[in-house]
Design an enzyme around this catalytic site. Structure first.
Site, PDB file in Angstrom:
ATOM      1  N   TYR A 192       0.882  -1.170   0.000  1.00 32.24           N
ATOM      2  CA  TYR A 192       0.000   0.000   0.000  1.00 32.24           C
ATOM      3  C   TYR A 192       0.917   1.217   0.000  1.00 32.24           C
ATOM      4  CZ  TYR A 192      -3.900  -3.097   1.110  1.00 32.24           C
ATOM      5  OH  TYR A 192      -4.850  -4.086   1.068  1.00 32.24           O
TER       6      TYR A 192
HETATM    7  C1  LIG Z   1      -7.695  -2.237  -6.197  1.00 28.95           C
HETATM    8  C2  LIG Z   1      -6.527  -2.819  -5.443  1.00 28.95           C
HETATM    9  C3  LIG Z   1      -6.702  -3.983  -4.726  1.00 28.95           C
HETATM   10  C4  LIG Z   1      -5.633  -4.548  -4.026  1.00 28.95           C
HETATM   11  N1  LIG Z   1      -5.829  -5.697  -3.299  1.00 28.95           N
HETATM   12  C5  LIG Z   1      -4.790  -6.242  -2.620  1.00 28.95           C
HETATM   13  C6  LIG Z   1      -4.952  -7.439  -1.861  1.00 28.95           C
HETATM   14  O1  LIG Z   1      -6.027  -8.016  -1.780  1.00 28.95           O
HETATM   15  N2  LIG Z   1      -3.877  -7.933  -1.195  1.00 28.95           N
HETATM   16  C7  LIG Z   1      -2.646  -7.316  -1.239  1.00 28.95           C
HETATM   17  O2  LIG Z   1      -1.695  -7.818  -0.627  1.00 28.95           O
HETATM   18  N3  LIG Z   1      -2.473  -6.186  -1.955  1.00 28.95           N
HETATM   19  C8  LIG Z   1      -3.500  -5.642  -2.644  1.00 28.95           C
HETATM   20  N4  LIG Z   1      -3.304  -4.498  -3.367  1.00 28.95           N
HETATM   21  C9  LIG Z   1      -1.952  -3.923  -3.434  1.00 28.95           C
HETATM   22  C10 LIG Z   1      -1.128  -4.647  -4.503  1.00 28.95           C
HETATM   23  O3  LIG Z   1      -0.712  -5.912  -4.033  1.00 28.95           O
HETATM   24  C11 LIG Z   1       0.127  -3.826  -4.838  1.00 28.95           C
HETATM   25  O4  LIG Z   1      -0.244  -2.588  -5.349  1.00 28.95           O
HETATM   26  C12 LIG Z   1       1.024  -4.563  -5.818  1.00 28.95           C
HETATM   27  O5  LIG Z   1       2.301  -3.985  -5.815  1.00 28.95           O
HETATM   28  C13 LIG Z   1       0.434  -4.534  -7.190  1.00 28.95           C
HETATM   29  O6  LIG Z   1       1.163  -5.306  -8.093  1.00 28.95           O
HETATM   30  P1  LIG Z   1       0.963  -4.989  -9.641  1.00 28.95           P
HETATM   31  O7  LIG Z   1       1.872  -5.850 -10.406  1.00 28.95           O
HETATM   32  O8  LIG Z   1      -0.483  -4.991  -9.961  1.00 28.95           O
HETATM   33  O9  LIG Z   1       1.399  -3.465  -9.670  1.00 28.95           O
HETATM   34  P2  LIG Z   1       2.443  -2.596 -10.507  1.00 28.95           P
HETATM   35  O10 LIG Z   1       1.909  -1.213 -10.386  1.00 28.95           O
HETATM   36  O11 LIG Z   1       2.653  -3.133 -11.859  1.00 28.95           O
HETATM   37  O12 LIG Z   1       3.771  -2.747  -9.674  1.00 28.95           O
HETATM   38  C14 LIG Z   1       3.890  -2.390  -8.323  1.00 28.95           C
HETATM   39  C15 LIG Z   1       5.366  -2.147  -7.991  1.00 28.95           C
HETATM   40  O13 LIG Z   1       6.126  -3.318  -8.275  1.00 28.95           O
HETATM   41  C16 LIG Z   1       7.057  -3.062  -9.332  1.00 28.95           C
HETATM   42  N5  LIG Z   1       6.988  -4.180 -10.260  1.00 28.95           N
HETATM   43  C17 LIG Z   1       5.934  -4.521 -11.043  1.00 28.95           C
HETATM   44  N6  LIG Z   1       6.213  -5.620 -11.726  1.00 28.95           N
HETATM   45  C18 LIG Z   1       7.452  -5.989 -11.383  1.00 28.95           C
HETATM   46  C19 LIG Z   1       8.286  -7.064 -11.767  1.00 28.95           C
HETATM   47  N7  LIG Z   1       7.875  -7.957 -12.661  1.00 28.95           N
HETATM   48  N8  LIG Z   1       9.519  -7.161 -11.222  1.00 28.95           N
HETATM   49  C20 LIG Z   1       9.954  -6.246 -10.317  1.00 28.95           C
HETATM   50  N9  LIG Z   1       9.204  -5.209  -9.913  1.00 28.95           N
HETATM   51  C21 LIG Z   1       7.960  -5.077 -10.443  1.00 28.95           C
HETATM   52  C22 LIG Z   1       6.607  -1.772  -9.978  1.00 28.95           C
HETATM   53  O14 LIG Z   1       7.679  -1.082 -10.609  1.00 28.95           O
HETATM   54  C23 LIG Z   1       6.008  -1.031  -8.805  1.00 28.95           C
HETATM   55  O15 LIG Z   1       7.031  -0.435  -8.035  1.00 28.95           O
HETATM   56  C24 LIG Z   1      -4.357  -3.913  -4.065  1.00 28.95           C
HETATM   57  C25 LIG Z   1      -4.193  -2.721  -4.790  1.00 28.95           C
HETATM   58  C26 LIG Z   1      -5.266  -2.173  -5.473  1.00 28.95           C
HETATM   59  C27 LIG Z   1      -5.075  -0.891  -6.225  1.00 28.95           C
END
Ligand SMILES: Cc1cc2nc3c(=O)[nH]c(=O)nc-3n(C[C@H](O)[C@H](O)[C@H](O)COP(=O)(O)OP(=O)(O)OC[C@H]3O[C@@H](n4cnc5c(N)ncnc54)[C@H](O)[C@@H]3O)c2cc1C
Length: 497
Positions: free
Chosen positions: A433
């Site tokens: 978060y």
């Molecule tokens: C609507 C919503 C619901 C959510 N629900 C939950 C939940 O139920 N449980 C929970 O634990 N969290 C939850 N989250 C938080 C979520 O786990 C984090 O935001 C997580 O980082 C998202 O991963 P992403 O790949 O979708 O995001 P991205 O925005 O793609 O990446 C997040 C971060 O990780 C980095 N990153 C992305 N891909 C990689 C990669 N392949 N290698 C290295 N770094 C990378 C990015 O540069 C960025 O810093 C929620 C967030 C939202 C907005």
């Protein structure tokens, strides 16, 4: 190496609409898509793992900073916006989303661009009695999610997603493809919870599947402030939420109903049937008044769809559509961890604060069970024994509303109000978060200053921050993978005589 041009999207006028479409595709927070926000000079969508290696080498050659996006859910938009680097490019991994489930081996390889929903669906396609303990929102990307921990309804029984990782494939700062053996145990430790975008680009995770019963039970029981006078139900929840049997996960979701009252929804998953659940509730939490009618039996994969917020009866293949059950908004979120029940006086003030924002949502997630059995240093995620529940504060608005400042002020005021009731020294926060307010008030405000990083580092990782810095300094000494809150390298100390 060159970028395959047909998979590269530029900001030029000619293809502006396709560029915007790709940029917006998985970006979850509309706050970072406004006109004034910095935009990448181009977006590249790798089709093959070697394309990711190429993008790192090209980023260095072209001297264009690189951001990595898997599912685009970063609350501060750090996967697709940079406030500290210009120009920057975006590597969007959404085309790398293969899932290989091996039921015999109780494991699966899942590429970073897969959503949680796709992954869950592919597991359930192979077996009705296997699952994975990751997030509740089906559109979150597995790539970023696991780098920060990743919690969901199975956490009290099996821990976090990051607790259940067996191996990983990653491209490092030299463009080299490495897996667990080649990266070594320190780096393998760091990538499971030390936050995304700091150590390399994760291409795929190998995860351990966990057993789930054929039948699980879901319920949501909602109470208004008036129906829970004296906060008797909420106070009891605080006493039992982390002590219930590990098979039972009951979270509390607070919403404001037109500024008139606050509703608290007790939303639960039980790994068993209705009858067993009724016995547990009668014994441990009779104050909620749960009836058999409130309970719905289903398969684990149906519970994923239900808890993601899709209407009852939605077919499970909705999880393959990479679509959310709710509309995208501009968002600001924060988090806290609670170690002592919040007294009645604190709850009264808290509800008064909630009534001041008509588009807020607050979620209390219960800990205990397996979460308390794993040591604070097992992986970088340190919020374990002693935590009763985690708080997520969230406010969301439409950009057309013209009131973003009011909502952001509200969430900051709410966070200040809660200070006496939550963890302290350090005040703990969940790195998934992401919250750029943390560490902001530190006197030394030089960009990416180490002092500031030590503040949010302690919030997110407690003492594990020091080990993360050591690993970072070793594997990426030039700080190639960096963003506003990436793990810094050790500062070069100058001694005056
Ligand atoms: C609507 C919503 C619901 C959510 N629900 C939950 C939940 O139920 N449980 C929970 O634990 N969290 C939850 N989250 C938080 C979520 O786990 C984090 O935001 C997580 O980082 C998202 O991963 P992403 O790949 O979708 O995001 P991205 O925005 O793609 O990446 C997040 C971060 O990780 C980095 N990153 C992305 N891909 C990689 C990669 N392949 N290698 C290295 N770094 C990378 C990015 O540069 C960025 O810093 C929620 C967030 C939202 C907005």
């Amino acid at each position: 190496m060159d970028f395959p041009l047909d998979k590269t999207f530029f900001t030029s006028e000619r293809n502006a609409s396709i560029f915007n479409k790709v940029l917006e595709s998985t970006a979850q927070n509309l706050r970072f898509l406004t006109r004034s926000m910095p935009k990448p000079v181009f977006i590249f969508k790798p089709l093959h793992e070697s394309h990711v290696q190429a993008s790192i080498i090209c980023s260095k050659k072209l001297r264009v900073h690189l951001r990595v996006r898997s599912g685009g859910h970063d609350y501060e938009g750090l996967s697709y916006v940079s406030h500290i680097e210009n120009p920057f490019m975006l590597i969007d991994l959404s085309k790398l989303r293969q899932v290989n489930v091996d039921i015999e081996d109780n494991s699966a390889w899942v590429q970073a661009g897969a959503t949680l929903g796709e992954f869950y669906y592919r597991i359930a396609e192979k077996s009705k009695v296997h699952g994975f303990p990751a997030g509740l929102c089906s559109t979150v990307g597995i790539g970023g999610h696991i780098t920060g921990g990743g919690y969901g309804t199975l956490m009290r029984k099996f821990g976090l997603a990051a607790d259940n990782v067996l191996d990983a494939k990653m491209v490092d700062a030299n463009g080299k493809l490495i897996s667990r053996t080649a990266m070594g145990e320190d780096l393998f430790w760091a990538i499971r919870g030390g936050g995304g975008g700091s150590f390399g680009v994760i291409l795929a995770w190998k995860i351990k599947l966990v057993p789930v019963p054929q039948t699980v039970t879901v319920f949501t029981v909602t109470k208004t402030l008036e129906q829970d006078s004296g906060n008797k139900i909420l106070s009891k929840w605080q006493l039992v939420a982390d002590k219930l049997v590990e098979e039972l996960f009951i979270r509390a979701i607070f919403n404001t109903a037109g500024n008139k009252t606050v509703t608290t929804s007790y939303n639960a998953l039980f790994l068993g049937n209705k009858g067993m659940l009724m016995n547990v509730m009668k014994e441990s939490f009779p104050e909620l008044g749960l009836t058999r009618k409130d309970c719905v039996e289903m398969s684990w994969i149906e519970s994923v769809v239900s808890i993601s917020g899709f209407p009852s009866g939605t077919p499970t293949n909705v999880l393959l559509q990479r679509k959310s059950s709710f509309a995208k908004l501009s968002l600001k979120a924060k988090s806290d961890f609670v170690k002592n029940p919040i007294p009645e006086s604190g709850l009264i003030g808290m509800f008064n604060m909630l009534l001041k924002d008509d588009s807020q949502m607050m979620i209390w997630t219960p800990y205990g069970g397996m979460m308390a059995q794993i040591s604070e240093s097992q992986i970088p995620f340190p919020h374990r024994k002693g935590v009763i529940f985690k708080i997520q504060y969230q406010t969301g608005w439409r950009e057309s509303e013209q009131r973003p400042i009011t909502h952001i002020k509200w969430i900051r005021d709410m966070y200040s109000y809660m200070m006496p009731y939550v963890s302290s020294n350090p005040r703990q926060a969940y790195v998934n978060y992401r919250d750029l307010d943390l560490g902001k008030n530190t006197k030394d405000d030089a960009e990416m200053s180490f002092k500031r990083a030590q503040v949010w580092g302690a919030n997110y990782f407690k003492d594990n921050f020091n080990r993360l810095v050591k690993v970072k300094s070793k594997v990426d000494p030039d700080n190639f993978f960096r963003h506003e809150q990436s793990i810094p390298t050790l500062p070069v100390l100058s001694f005056s005589s």
